[in-house]
Design a protein around this motif. Structure first.
Motif, mmCIF file in Angstrom:
data_model
loop_
_atom_site.group_PDB
_atom_site.id
_atom_site.type_symbol
_atom_site.label_atom_id
_atom_site.label_comp_id
_atom_site.label_asym_id
_atom_site.label_seq_id
_atom_site.Cartn_x
_atom_site.Cartn_y
_atom_site.Cartn_z
ATOM 1 N N ALA A 80 29.186 10.172 -9.282
ATOM 2 C CA ALA A 80 28.473 9.070 -9.935
ATOM 3 C C ALA A 80 29.129 8.662 -11.245
ATOM 4 O O ALA A 80 28.546 7.913 -12.023
ATOM 5 C CB ALA A 80 27.018 9.455 -10.176
ATOM 6 N N ASN A 81 30.340 9.148 -11.482
ATOM 7 C CA ASN A 81 31.078 8.796 -12.702
ATOM 8 C C ASN A 81 31.965 7.593 -12.398
ATOM 9 O O ASN A 81 33.027 7.729 -11.782
ATOM 10 C CB ASN A 81 31.904 9.998 -13.168
ATOM 11 N N MET A 82 31.529 6.420 -12.842
ATOM 12 C CA MET A 82 32.235 5.189 -12.485
ATOM 13 C C MET A 82 33.645 5.137 -13.059
ATOM 14 O O MET A 82 34.534 4.520 -12.472
ATOM 15 C CB MET A 82 31.434 3.973 -12.962
ATOM 16 N N MET A 83 33.861 5.785 -14.186
ATOM 17 C CA MET A 83 35.207 5.793 -14.764
ATOM 18 C C MET A 83 36.145 6.659 -13.931
ATOM 19 O O MET A 83 37.277 6.271 -13.637
ATOM 20 C CB MET A 83 35.149 6.298 -16.205
ATOM 21 N N VAL A 84 35.670 7.829 -13.525
ATOM 22 C CA VAL A 84 36.487 8.720 -12.705
ATOM 23 C C VAL A 84 36.737 8.103 -11.332
ATOM 24 O O VAL A 84 37.844 8.189 -10.782
ATOM 25 C CB VAL A 84 35.799 10.102 -12.561
ATOM 26 N N LEU A 90 44.793 2.940 -16.719
ATOM 27 C CA LEU A 90 45.029 3.000 -18.162
ATOM 28 C C LEU A 90 43.707 3.119 -18.915
ATOM 29 O O LEU A 90 43.580 3.902 -19.859
ATOM 30 C CB LEU A 90 45.786 1.755 -18.627
ATOM 31 N N LYS A 91 42.710 2.362 -18.465
ATOM 32 C CA LYS A 91 41.389 2.429 -19.078
ATOM 33 C C LYS A 91 40.798 3.832 -18.948
ATOM 34 O O LYS A 91 40.226 4.372 -19.899
ATOM 35 C CB LYS A 91 40.469 1.398 -18.424
ATOM 36 N N GLY A 92 40.954 4.427 -17.770
ATOM 37 C CA GLY A 92 40.451 5.780 -17.551
ATOM 38 C C GLY A 92 41.190 6.800 -18.390
ATOM 39 O O GLY A 92 40.593 7.766 -18.898
ATOM 40 N N PHE A 93 42.497 6.614 -18.555
ATOM 41 C CA PHE A 93 43.300 7.529 -19.377
ATOM 42 C C PHE A 93 42.798 7.513 -20.817
ATOM 43 O O PHE A 93 42.610 8.572 -21.436
ATOM 44 C CB PHE A 93 44.767 7.118 -19.311
ATOM 45 N N ILE A 94 42.579 6.320 -21.360
ATOM 46 C CA ILE A 94 42.083 6.206 -22.740
ATOM 47 C C ILE A 94 40.687 6.815 -22.850
ATOM 48 O O ILE A 94 40.388 7.556 -23.794
ATOM 49 C CB ILE A 94 42.076 4.724 -23.172
#
Length: 573
Positions: A80-84, A90-94
């Motif tokens: 349920a982690n939308m970023m993962v 790049l957005k996820g890395f930051i």
């Protein structure tokens, strides 16, 4: 992910393999002599041992590949982690480096989960396979590092197999959300390998990999903050750098001043990581404050837990996802007994330090590596956790194996008998581990098992109730919610869950009571005020609903304003 980024991600691991290889070559360098048949056999002993460790570990843990995700923490970390779930971006890395999500700061762990999504999407088999690969790599590295440091292949192999097959470690491997355990341990062992390489010929070039690998380990899980102290233990044994130390300016070995000075940068990194961890835990509300954070009860529980972990190592049954903290269980008698036992063992280790230096490494490894999670500073509501033993038990395994070998070596045929006992013990551990893996197949089996083996397990009741409610089994869910709240009544979220279940069955009056208790326990709970206001609307009490939405307005204006406007409009009509 670009090829350049992938190469950058792999550089520390590739460098570490070079370090391990050079340590191996340096350790085995000697005058060239004719190769005998016995030498030829010895040449293949280490590769065979490593293959055996890998093969047995994979065989025992193979069932984990059929397990699914668990709805406890796996949701926050992956499903349920939308970023993962966007994979490597790049957005996820930051975000990985900036976020205090789920009460943690571990960017390397987040990147690991993102890579799994990139490769396997939400197929749990791939995620479990990666965790298993990390566990196998840790067992192999543990054997390799111990063998190169001590020259004892047989003992190192048994320690590695105990580490690989012990049921207490199932939680770290079978729980996808605990990827941070297996990943951080990989960097811990690589740091130890780099340190062994550095001590052969100290230089800045050889010191830098230690710093890099240690920092990466901390960015996987901050439990590694005690690693500088572990390196000091390695200096004592088996590296023998501490005693006798040379006097200042005398050739032949490092001075005590030098040995301590080389650890200062590592202690500084540990201090920063500890502060970041406290801030992350506090942001999630997991860190207690004031008198609640430091108390004699929690200190007593920590001392008792030190002993309990030893018992669970020796008798690994009734293992569960969650062991609730129970103040009633922290009695003066138990605390006193635990304190005396720990003090006696420590005194024996100190007395035997010269004759049996492995006791110093093993015992203090156990005590020190457990410090961040043992509970002197309260974080969370658990009394202890199986996953916390993943690294600490290595120290006790060293004590058991080296001590057992020493005792067995005192009589004819003793070593062969010890080897047989070790094989039987490992086989029993493997059977228990396979059984423990089965409980992690799905959430229902995991919670049902926890309720069976741990009394008054309020979290297991709560989580089981949520699972049942998702299956529309509301009556059963309400029973579990009420049992959870009877054990631990100060759960605002628990009353929220109970209120939702009551509302789903049409019992709006009971829902109002539950939501009212939730906002009483936690006045700033936004969802609680919203649900209570909605329950009042269903009951036809517009004034009380308006009051709750006004309170919600102070917490979240954008959330509350449309609700207030809708009530005002309805009153006009």
């Amino acid at each position: 992910m670009s090829d350049e980024a992938k190469k950058g991600f792999l550089i520390p691991l590739r460098s570490s393999l070079i370090i391990v290889n050079e340590v191996s070559l340096m350790a085995n360098s000697s005058k060239i002599e004719p190769v005998s048949a016995a030498d030829h056999i010895r040449k293949w002993q280490l590769p065979i041992a490593l293959l055996l460790i890998a093969g047995v570990t994979v065989a025992v843990y193979w069932p984990v590949l059929n397990n699914g995700f668990i709805d406890y923490d796996d949701t926050d970390y992956v499903t349920a982690n939308m970023m993962v779930r966007q994979g490597l971006t790049l957005k996820g890395f930051i975000w990985s480096f900036m976020a205090f999500h789920a009460g943690n700061w571990h960017p390397i762990t987040w990147l690991s989960h993102m890579l799994d999504i990139q490769l396997f999407n939400l197929n749990p088999m791939g995620h479990h396979a990666d965790s298993l690969l990390f566990h196998v790599a840790n067992a192999l590295l543990l054997c390799l590092v111990l063998e190169r440091l001590t020259g004892r292949l047989g003992r190192s192999m048994v320690v590695a197999l105990l580490f690989a097959l012990h049921p207490l470690h199932v939680e770290s491997v079978a729980w996808i959300a605990e990827r941070k355990d297996v990943l951080s341990t990989l960097f811990l062992l690589l740091t130890m390998a780099a340190y062994a390489w550095y001590t052969l010929r100290p230089s800045l070039t050889r010191y830098l990999p230690i710093v890099v690998l240690f920092a990466l380990g901390l960015m996987a899980k901050q439990m590694l903050v005690t690693l500088p102290l572990i390196l000091l233990l390695l200096d004592y044994w088996p590296l023998n750098r501490l005693f006798p130390c040379k006097k200042e300016g005398e050739a032949g070995g490092p001075t005590m001043k030098f040995i301590l000075a080389e650890k200062i940068p590592l202690f500084a990194i540990s201090a920063i990581a500890a502060l970041v961890t406290l801030r992350a835990q506090d942001s999630a509300g997991a860190l207690a404050h004031g008198n609640e954070q430091f108390s004699l009860q929690y200190a007593g529980n920590a001392l008792i837990s030190y002993v309990k972990y030893i018992w669970k190592m020796l008798w690994p049954t009734d293992l569960a996802l969650f062991y609730p903290f129970d103040p009633a269980a922290v009695t003066i008698l138990k605390v006193a007994a635990a304190t005396v036992l720990l003090a006696v063992i420590t005194a024996i280790v100190v007395v035997q330090r010269k004759k049996r230096p492995y006791l110093v490494l093993g015992w203090f490894w156990y005590l020190i590596t457990l410090l961040p999670v043992i509970g002197f500073i309260r974080v969370g509501s658990q009394a202890m956790a199986d996953r916390y033993t993943y690294v600490p038990l290595i120290g006790l395994f060293v004590v058991v194996v080296w001590g057992g070998a020493e005792i067995a070596g005192q009589w004819h045929g003793g070593l062969q008998a010890a080897a047989g006992m070790a094989a039987i013990t490992l086989a029993l551990l493997a059977v228990l581990t396979v059984g423990q893996i089965r409980y992690w197949q799905n959430s229902y089996d995991l919670y049902a098992h926890a309720l069976t083996v741990v009394k008054r397990n309020w979290l297991a009741h709560n989580n089981m109730a949520i699972l049942l409610a998702q299956q529309y089994r509301y009556d059963e869910a309400i029973r579990h919610f009420r049992e959870s709240l009877s054990i631990f009544p100060n759960q605002a979220e628990g009353f929220m869950n109970l209120g939702n279940a009551y509302q789903s069955t049409g019992n709006n009056n009971a829902a109002i009571d539950a939501f009212s208790e939730a906002v009483r326990l936690k006045p700033n709970i936004v969802e609680g005020h919203f649900r209570l206001g909605y329950a009042y609307l269903i009951a036809g009490n517009i004034n009380l609903a308006y009051r709750e939405y006004l309170r919600l307005m102070r917490l979240n204006e954008s959330y509350a304003r449309p609700l207030l406007d809708s009530i005002r409009m309805s009153e006009r009509h």
